[in-house]
Motif scaffolding. Structure first.
Motif, PDB file in Angstrom:
ATOM      1  N   THR A   3      20.112  65.418 -15.780  1.00 15.92           N
ATOM      2  CA  THR A   3      18.998  66.199 -15.248  1.00 15.92           C
ATOM      3  C   THR A   3      18.102  65.289 -14.420  1.00 15.92           C
ATOM      4  N   ASP A   6      12.669  66.731 -11.396  1.00 18.68           N
ATOM      5  CA  ASP A   6      12.175  68.018 -10.898  1.00 18.68           C
ATOM      6  C   ASP A   6      12.875  69.212 -11.549  1.00 18.68           C
ATOM      7  N   GLY A   7      13.650  68.970 -12.614  1.00 18.68           N
ATOM      8  CA  GLY A   7      14.316  70.057 -13.329  1.00 18.68           C
ATOM      9  C   GLY A   7      15.681  70.410 -12.788  1.00 18.68           C
ATOM     10  N   GLY A   8      16.146  69.661 -11.793  1.00 14.87           N
ATOM     11  CA  GLY A   8      17.463  69.909 -11.223  1.00 14.87           C
ATOM     12  C   GLY A   8      18.542  69.116 -11.945  1.00 14.87           C
ATOM     13  N   PHE A   9      19.671  68.982 -11.278  1.00 16.23           N
ATOM     14  CA  PHE A   9      20.815  68.294 -11.858  1.00 16.23           C
ATOM     15  C   PHE A   9      21.418  67.337 -10.843  1.00 16.23           C
ATOM     16  N   ASP A  37      18.626  71.640  -7.187  1.00 17.51           N
ATOM     17  CA  ASP A  37      17.337  71.988  -7.769  1.00 17.51           C
ATOM     18  C   ASP A  37      17.586  72.741  -9.077  1.00 17.51           C
ATOM     19  N   SER A  38      16.537  73.199  -9.713  1.00 18.38           N
ATOM     20  CA  SER A  38      16.684  73.859 -11.008  1.00 18.38           C
ATOM     21  C   SER A  38      17.433  75.185 -10.927  1.00 18.38           C
ATOM     22  N   GLU A  39      17.538  75.750  -9.733  1.00 18.88           N
ATOM     23  CA  GLU A  39      18.262  77.009  -9.520  1.00 18.88           C
ATOM     24  C   GLU A  39      19.729  76.793  -9.157  1.00 18.88           C
TER      25      GLU A  39
END
Length: 95
Positions: A3, A6-9, A37-39
């Protein structure tokens, strides 16, 4: 896969793609990394490889936001890398 702050991968693997979905292909398989990104939307992707087999095993983001990749290569995938045998451990830091 790891991870990011910024919450992404960040994901490492390999690709044989020549269809424009990756930043290129230098040979048989290339080490491929992407950051989302996180989405799940791709923010960054890059291929590294030589003329033969290259694989990505793991990736993470360090405290400074750099991507650290671990993989295996059967050829020299950067100009600085000196190939030492049938396959070599690869650790790359991308700023």
């Amino acid at each position: 896969m790891g991870t990011t702050a910024d919450g992404g991968f960040v994901i490492a693997g390999n690709s044989k793609s020549l269809d424009g979905h990756t930043s290129g292909n230098a040979g048989e398989n290339d080490l491929w990394v992407l950051k989302t990104d996180s989405e799940g939307n791709i923010i960054f992707e890059k291929s590294f490889g030589g003329p033969d087999l290259d694989f990505g095993f793991d990736a993470l983001e360090d405290n400074e936001g750099n991507l650290i990749l671990v993989g295996e290569s059967t050829t020299a995938i950067t100009p600085e890398m000196q190939h030492q045998g049938s396959s070599d451990l690869v650790v790359l830091k991308i700023k």
